[in-house]
Design a protein around this motif. Structure first.
Motif: not given
Lengths: 524, 524
Positions: A143-167
């Motif tokens: 759901q956090s990936c563009g088009g729901g696909s691993l094949g889309a670019y993410s934000a350059s700093t990384g997928i937002e929910v993953i950055r939240q999980d890291v924090a």
């Protein structure tokens, strides 16, 4: 599996005589790449290359990277020779040169791979074989990936929910000290983030050139990146006699000497240590932070082995946590970047190239520059980001995959602890090998006593390179000579990973013991 | 999904007034990052940061990357505002700024994702739901991975069987001209390999500094990498009146002018073109190769859109093929690196960051240096390597997945061709927009006629930036202004991808048409 090329020219020049007879060159042309022929245009159509050793980037020429250096190249060649039926005194090459757990037989964490598979091929979300927690995790990530696909670019700093999980992971790890997702930058392994930070820190010319303090012995990514950036390497020595401890007086000696020829700007720490395996005490970290504050140095904390602590009485303390516990005088001022990765710890997922850095007290404008800089490369690989998300957000106690996850993680860490102890014990029974406890990480960096005649026989090449090459040829064991990491003059070491399976590790250690005895006798 | 930061400081300074009112800064501190406060140590404990705008790497400051620049940052912010219920004259942001096919709804190729899932979680090899060819492919790849796991590092140049598959793909593509796997370097997307090559090519100081020729308009990775490396950018202009064609006399003008202040060393070509969508004729490629040979330039051919050719009479010719067809005088001497990626064509797998480069006639010693340099970053991400293997070695006619694969590939390419035509047709009905045919790639770069009053209203910022920002605010359509790619002085453009789904693309084109009319009227 690795391409057969030799790196003689980029290695210490003293090794050339040895390699030129040892290696056959198979790179593009059959001819030996040594020495540099001085080609010029002539009537025969022989033209100098546009890009040649004289015109290429001189900083790249200065780069050295021992972990994949000439010994490893020779090991790959020996593997091919074995396959082709060439007779050797051994039946396989054992690569204890690189911290590559899966290559040494460690199995992936089931839950992690289930989620990656579900994300890669979402049709599997309909499959009953996958546990619900894995499916939920995959759905959330998709759901956090563009088009729901691993094949889309993410934000350059990384997928937002993953950055939240890291924090959130960092907050939990550090006993509740807050972590802001806006300070998290996902990366292509930790190496990528480390090089990016060093790049930001490099400026000036001549005596104002940026200097970066790195430990000796060091992980050669640091020296390689500094060479490429033409920054000044400021070496500080770890104290082998104190279990590779770090002494602030040595840091002070190093920085003071360096001020005469550069502008020291950053201090890099690897904890737990690579290649030395030490784990820093809380007191030591406090001292280092105080030193960085006094000397106005940007701190870089390479903490990729944060789960790899084995020795009794040792514990991992993050630089971030200690910094914040030292109070606002430090926590509001000292600039820190800390690095983590999916490649080490209990998971060992090197191939996914996942990682992150957290930046603390970074100038907001520099942060914008950092974001811009990483955007040029678009984004870190998404499968690596997914893997990282699972590392920082593993199954919870109330989830179906929890029990298996804990079992697998514990087993991996217990086996590593067992092998750390085994390595120290066996090496310390060998006369002429002295080995500090492997408190953490995945390596041992024992000291070798080499006979004078062996040093003479090395004919000017690093004696531990001579030793390791002979060990490889006689036993098939691939180590990295201490000279590739840096060491005090006149001392000799090698780095060995503790990753081979226990039974194989025992054989490796026994073979090194026997080899060392033979070697010592041969040159006595 | 993207972090909310503004890049005003790295953008053209003229935009600052606009952005400082438009953006709220949420990076670390709440304060606006503009302008640079001159901080010094004082008794209040306010200390200048160690890493600040004055001490950071000045080359990084010069980097610009429009594809993810301020317009995109604003688009992300608008998306958040929409989510929070802020009223806008539109209901969604449509990002036509970046060639990100999956984000725009294109579906992955089933076979590719099946194999990735099988490799990630090999338990699935026992699952009857997967076709045999996918399983065979996964088994073959896993056998080439250390420990049979995607989690092991590969050789730094990439997994050997994949490099062999790439070489076979190139041979087939180029009508049998041989390709040597030793010349193939896998990479983290094409960007990684392009930057690595530019790095090798950069040397010298002052008038001997390396100069690299890039087209204007260009893909800003090139200008960004050259800024970071402090190499000299030599701009040559594509001819908009000749369908963005490349004329050798313009190359000659550019290189001759450049010789006065740098040492031209390399010529970069993007074919099919980004952002201009043109496809070079065989004759043009021959002329370029002859020019590179005469002027002693290293050729870099960015061929990541090699399957994206739509216009009748146009065909993709690889630089490698044309070079070899020109005979040994060229094929034995001209140095060439060509680049490909998993991110574009019919598959659009950007997130996997897979790619490769093939180097031709590279100095064997430089090749060793290249291998050493890539080894410092250990290896490209393995899932991306796997994806690349499937791209270069898709299902064969006798395999069960063939029919579906061909159907999916054909559909994706046909839809792109249809959208390329649609885009050109609709834009060319708009008075004040002139659009060349989208012969290939995924972009259109139409020229805008902007009223004098609009240029005045832009108050010194790039008028097409002013235009695109207004378009975004009024319609939610996110484009990149032509000024981010470079254009002839006094001309104005934008780059738009043709990737939105056909029905959505029609709406986008209609909305731009209506906006352009309003804009023109407002400023007339």
């Amino acid at each position: 599996m690795e391409c057969v090329v030799s790196l003689c020219k980029c290695w210490r020049p003293v090794c050339l005589c040895l390699f030129s007879t040892m290696f056959r060159f198979r790179v593009g042309s059959k001819q030996c790449a040594l020495p540099t022929p001085k080609m010029t245009e002539n009537g025969l159509g022989h033209r100098e290359k546009v890009l040649n050793m004289n015109t290429m980037n001189p900083n790249v020429k200065r780069v050295e990277y021992a972990v994949r250096g000439p010994i490893v190249q020779r090991a790959v060649q020996i593997e091919k020779e074995l396959k082709e039926g060439v007779k050797k005194p051994f039946s396989e090459v054992i690569k204890a040169n690189i911290g590559d757990a899966h290559a040494m037989g460690q199995k992936p964490i089931t839950f992690f791979r289930q989620v990656v598979a579900l994300c890669a091929y979402p049709d599997l979300l309909e499959d009953n074989k996958f546990p619900d927690d894995a499916k939920n995790r995959a759905r959330r990530i998709l759901q956090s990936c563009g088009g729901g696909s691993l094949g889309a670019y993410s934000a350059s700093t990384g997928i937002e929910v993953i950055r939240q999980d890291v924090a959130r992971y960092i907050e939990k790890r550090d006993g509740g000290i807050p972590s802001n997702p806006d300070n998290i930058y996902l990366s292509t392994g930790a190496s990528d983030a480390i090089v990016t930070m060093l790049k930001l820190l490099t400026s000036g010319e001549g005596k104002t050139r940026s200097g970066v303090m790195i430990s000796i012995p060091q992980y050669p990514l640091y020296s390689a990146a500094l060479a490429e950036l033409a920054a000044v390497q400021i070496s500080y020595y770890l104290d082998e006699d104190k279990c590779w401890g770090l002494d602030v007086s040595e840091l002070r000696r190093a920085v003071e000497a360096a001020r005469e020829h550069c502008k020291p700007r950053a201090l890099c720490i690897i904890n737990p240590g690579n290649p030395t395996g030490q784990v820093q005490s809380r007191q030591c970290i406090e001292d280092v932070i105080r030193f960085a504050a006094e000397e106005r140095l940007f701190l870089m904390a390479d903490e990729v082995y944060q789960d790899n602590v084995y020795a009794e009485g040792c514990q991992f303390h993050s630089f971030k946590k200690v910094l914040f516990e030292m109070g606002p005088e430090y926590s509001n001022t000292v600039e820190l970047a800390s690095f983590h990765s999916t490649s080490k710890c209990y998971m060992g997922e090197c191939g996914f190239r996942g990682g992150y850095m957290e930046v603390i007290n970074m100038d907001p404008q520099v942060k914008l520059q950092l974001t811009k800089l990483v955007s040029v490369r678009l984004c870190p690989p998404i499968p690596g980001q997914v893997l990282l998300d699972l590392v920082v957000n593993p199954p919870r106690p109330d989830e179906p995959s929890y029990a298996t996850f804990i079992k697998e993680r514990t087993a991996n860490l217990e086996i590593l602890a067992e092998k750390a102890k085994l390595t120290e014990q066996i090496f310390n029974t060998v006369s002429g090998i002295r080995c500090n406890p492997v408190q953490g990480a995945m390596y041992t960096f024992p000291r070798l006593t080499l006979p004078e005649k062996a040093i003479a026989a090395a004919k000017g090449q690093a004696p531990d390179m001579f030793y390791c090459m002979k060990l490889l040829e006689e036993t098939g064991i691939c180590l990295v000579p201490g000279s590739g990491f840096g060491q005090r003059d006149g001392t000799h070491h090698f780095r060995m990973t503790i990753l081979p399976a226990t039974e194989k590790l025992k054989i490796v250690l026994e073979n090194i013991r026997a080899f060392h005895k033979r070697f010592t006798e041969e040159f006595s």
